[in-house]
Every structure is written in structure tokens, then in C-alpha cells.
Enzyme design. Structure first.
Site, short mmCIF file in Angstrom:
data_model
loop_
_atom_site.label_atom_id
_atom_site.label_comp_id
_atom_site.label_asym_id
_atom_site.label_seq_id
_atom_site.Cartn_x
_atom_site.Cartn_y
_atom_site.Cartn_z
N LEU A 74 -40.37 23.63 -32.53
CA LEU A 74 -41.38 22.67 -32.97
C LEU A 74 -40.73 21.43 -33.57
O LEU A 74 -41.13 20.30 -33.31
CB LEU A 74 -42.31 23.34 -33.98
CG LEU A 74 -43.46 22.48 -34.53
CD1 LEU A 74 -44.45 22.13 -33.43
CD2 LEU A 74 -44.17 23.21 -35.66
N SER A 75 -39.68 21.66 -34.38
CA SER A 75 -38.97 20.54 -34.99
C SER A 75 -38.27 19.68 -33.95
O SER A 75 -38.05 18.48 -34.17
CB SER A 75 -37.94 21.06 -36.00
OG SER A 75 -38.56 21.81 -37.02
N ASP A 129 -27.48 17.22 -27.60
CA ASP A 129 -26.72 17.84 -28.68
C ASP A 129 -26.82 19.35 -28.63
O ASP A 129 -25.95 20.06 -29.16
CB ASP A 129 -27.21 17.35 -30.04
CG ASP A 129 -26.71 15.96 -30.38
OD1 ASP A 129 -25.92 15.40 -29.60
OD2 ASP A 129 -27.12 15.44 -31.43
N ASP A 159 -39.83 35.59 -44.10
CA ASP A 159 -39.69 35.58 -42.65
C ASP A 159 -38.33 36.12 -42.20
O ASP A 159 -38.22 36.77 -41.16
CB ASP A 159 -39.88 34.15 -42.11
CG ASP A 159 -41.33 33.71 -42.18
OD1 ASP A 159 -42.22 34.58 -42.21
OD2 ASP A 159 -41.58 32.49 -42.23
N ASN A 209 -29.97 33.26 -37.74
CA ASN A 209 -29.42 34.34 -38.54
C ASN A 209 -27.96 34.65 -38.24
O ASN A 209 -27.18 34.92 -39.14
CB ASN A 209 -30.26 35.61 -38.34
CG ASN A 209 -29.64 36.83 -38.96
OD1 ASN A 209 -29.15 37.71 -38.25
ND2 ASN A 209 -29.64 36.89 -40.28
N ALA A 258 -41.21 27.41 -34.76
CA ALA A 258 -40.00 27.40 -35.58
C ALA A 258 -39.14 26.19 -35.21
O ALA A 258 -39.63 25.07 -35.17
CB ALA A 258 -39.24 28.72 -35.42
N ASN A 309 -37.63 34.74 -32.37
CA ASN A 309 -37.92 33.31 -32.35
C ASN A 309 -37.20 32.56 -31.24
O ASN A 309 -37.82 32.12 -30.29
CB ASN A 309 -37.57 32.67 -33.71
CG ASN A 309 -38.67 32.83 -34.73
OD1 ASN A 309 -39.80 33.17 -34.39
ND2 ASN A 309 -38.35 32.58 -35.98
N GLU A 310 -35.88 32.39 -31.38
CA GLU A 310 -35.20 31.54 -30.43
C GLU A 310 -33.70 31.76 -30.39
O GLU A 310 -33.11 32.32 -31.32
CB GLU A 310 -35.45 30.06 -30.74
CG GLU A 310 -34.69 29.49 -31.93
CD GLU A 310 -35.29 29.81 -33.27
OE1 GLU A 310 -34.62 30.50 -34.07
OE2 GLU A 310 -36.42 29.37 -33.56
#
Length: 307
Positions: free
Chosen positions: A199-200, A184, A80, A253, A196, A154-155
Site C-alpha cells: 500500500l505504501s 529500487d 501484528d 521480519n 501493508a 503479507n509480502e
């Protein structure tokens, strides 16, 4: 008559990806293609450091010099991370990507090495569809000057530094009144990124074709602060409402430090990621295979025999 152009992007730290890249190059060259090759390293954003807070490469400058809009497709070999890197490199040219998993999860990949020969045959026969995924343009401004920018599939994540307290974020979506979020950190994600980090953090899963973005707070200090889904036509502005320095990360990244007077601007990019699909996209199948979503529960035994 010039040869048609094809590309290969591969993870050069994985021997199997290097080997397969050479084999595909030979196969495409023998079939009459002009093959351009590059590694995924060129799409890695890197991080700034406290002593060197600016790490700015313009979005269009990440495209390799030997790739252009005449490249018909590119085969991406890696996991990924390599796919995310390839999207940043090639999305400005609109090049469709056939993503081949040589990594672990491979949530963003289309096929596996065991099916590579069949995939290449379909590719050369143009027996595929192209699915577009929206990307984000993330920009950081300091004193109204552009400091840093990047494409994101993604984000974007903005969070506190370790050993500092909870932060406040002033967020304005479109022309709506700004809101204050105490947490936070916060995540702004695309539908692709909904599976990604978002979701967590408790955000919802969004199917790829829905034209929305979402905001998910990380460990919010209020029961009223919950994930928000909104139109991707509305830009987002974020102002750090705290005296502490923060850290911004894009696609897990790279990123830069955010000072109290900085401004982050996020909007849907004019460059979508384009993925080659060898079969009709079936998002729920991917959720089931990669994340176990929707699998039936295994019933517990009604009785236990004692020895």
C-alpha cells in the site's frame, strides 16, 4: 477420555501479554482443557549476515514440538508481529487463531484486552467463524539447491542495498513471457499484505477473499511500471538481472542476501492462515478504523471572522 487441547502464543517481551497468557492458561485449565504454550519467538525468521548468508529453517520445522493438529484453537497475544509469527508457526497444523491486540496498530488482530472475557466465552461455546487467508511460500535457490524458505502472510520484498544504484529484476509469472522491471525493489504480496508495505508503494487494496497476488515496484524508473494484480494460481520466478547483491525480506521480519545468480520462487502456500472471527468479517470496517479509509471529509469554514 483425553482432554481437548488449546494453545496460547504470546509476546514474552510485553509484560501485559505474559500476565494475560497466564490468566488464560488458568481459565482454560479450570475448564478442562490441556493448554500448550509458546512464545512468538519461534516464528521469527531472523536475518542472514554477509559472513553467514544462509539462514534456512524449513517451513514445517517452525511448529513448536508441543503443538499438533489436535490443538482446537490458539489464542495469540501481541501485535501484528506476533500474529505473523504465530501464522508461520501454526499454519502447517491448520490451527485456528484468536488474535488479541496488546500492541499498537493491531491491523491483523480480532479483539482487544477489554473484550477478552467475552471473547473466551464465545471461544469455549464455539460461537465463531473461521476465515482463511492465503499465504505465500517463498523459496530461494542457489545453484539449483534450496537455500532458504519461509511462509509469508503479507509480502516478499526484494530491494537494493543502501549505497547501490537502481536494480533490474527479471520476473516471470506463470507461463507468461518474462518482463524486466527497473526499480529500487519489488514487492509480491497477498491480499492481506495489500494493506501493508504494498500500500505504501502505491499498490491497490485487495479484499481478503479475492484469489490473487500482486506485484508492486518500489520507486520504478519508468512511467510504464505499475502495480500488477494476477491469479494466485500462477507461481512467480524472480531473477536478479544486476551485478549487485540484493536483500530479500519476508513480512518485514527476516530474510537473506540474494546474489546475481540466485533464483526466487514464490507461490500460494498449501497452508492457509486460519483466523477465528467472533463476528462476521467486515473488511471495510477494519480499513475505516485502522487506516481511516472512507471517512467523510470535514468541510473547511466558508468564512473566517477577523478580530
Amino acid at each position: 477420555m483425553p482432554k481437548p487441547k488449546a494453545g496460547i502464543v504470546y509476546n514474552d517481551i510485553k509484560p501485559v501479554a505474559c500476565k494475560i497468557a497466564s490468566e488464560i492458561e488458568e481459565k482454560l485449565t479450570a475448564a478442562g482443557w490441556d493448554v500448550r504454550m509458546t512464545t512468538g519467538v519461534g516464528g521469527i525468521l531472523e536475518y542472514s549476515t554477509p559472513g553467514d548468508p544462509v539462514c534456512h529453517t524449513k517451513i514445517e520445522q517452525l511448529t513448536p514440538s508441543n503443538f499438533d493438529r489436535d490443538v482446537k484453537f490458539a489464542v495469540v497475544l501481541g501485535g501484528d508481529g506476533t500474529v505473523l509469527s504465530a501464522c508461520r508457526q501454526l499454519a502447517p497444523c491448520g490451527i485456528p487463531l484468536l488474535t488479541v491486540n496488546t500492541g499498537h496498530m493491531g491491523f491483523l488482530t480480532e479483539t482487544f484486552l477489554s473484550h477478552l472475557d467475552e471473547a473466551i466465552e464465545k471461544l469455549l461455546a464455539q460461537d465463531y467463524k473461521i476465515e482463511e487467508r492465503s499465504m505465500l511460500t517463498v523459496r530461494v535457490f542457489r545453484n539449483n539447491a534450496l537455500l532458504w524458505e519461509a511462509l509469508s502472510l503479507n509480502e516478499m520484498v526484494l530491494h537494493r542495498e543502501p549505497l547501490t544504484s537502481m536494480c533490474h529484476f527479471e520476473i516471470q509469472i506463470g507461463e507468461h513471457a518474462p518482463v524486466d522491471v527497473a526499480a529500487d525493489g519489488i514487492i509480491i504480496s497477498t491480499p492481506t499484505g495489500s494493506t501493508a508495505y504494498s500500500l505504501s508503494a502505491g499498490g491497490p487494496v485487495v479484499t481478503p477473499e479475492v484469489p490473487v497476488l500482486q506485484l508492486a515496484p518500489i520507486c520504478p524508473h519508468s512511467l510504464a511500471s505499475r502495480a500488477l494484480v494476477f491469479s494466485d494460481r500462477e507461481p512467480v520466478k524472480i531473477f536478479p538481472a544486476t551485478a549487485n547483491r540484493m536483500v530479500m525480506v519476508v513480512d518485514g521480519n527476516g530474510g537473506c542476501y540474494i546474489l546475481p545468480d540466485d533464483r526466487i520462487q514464490i507461490e500460494k502456500s498449501v497452508y492457509p492462515a486460519r483466523f477465528i472471527r467472533l463476528q462476521s468479517p467486515e473488511f471495510f470496517r477494519v480499513l475505516r478504523e485502522k487506516l481511516g479509509w472512507g471517512l467523510p471529509h470535514i468541510a473547511k469554514p466558508t468564512s473566517v471572522e477577523l478580530p
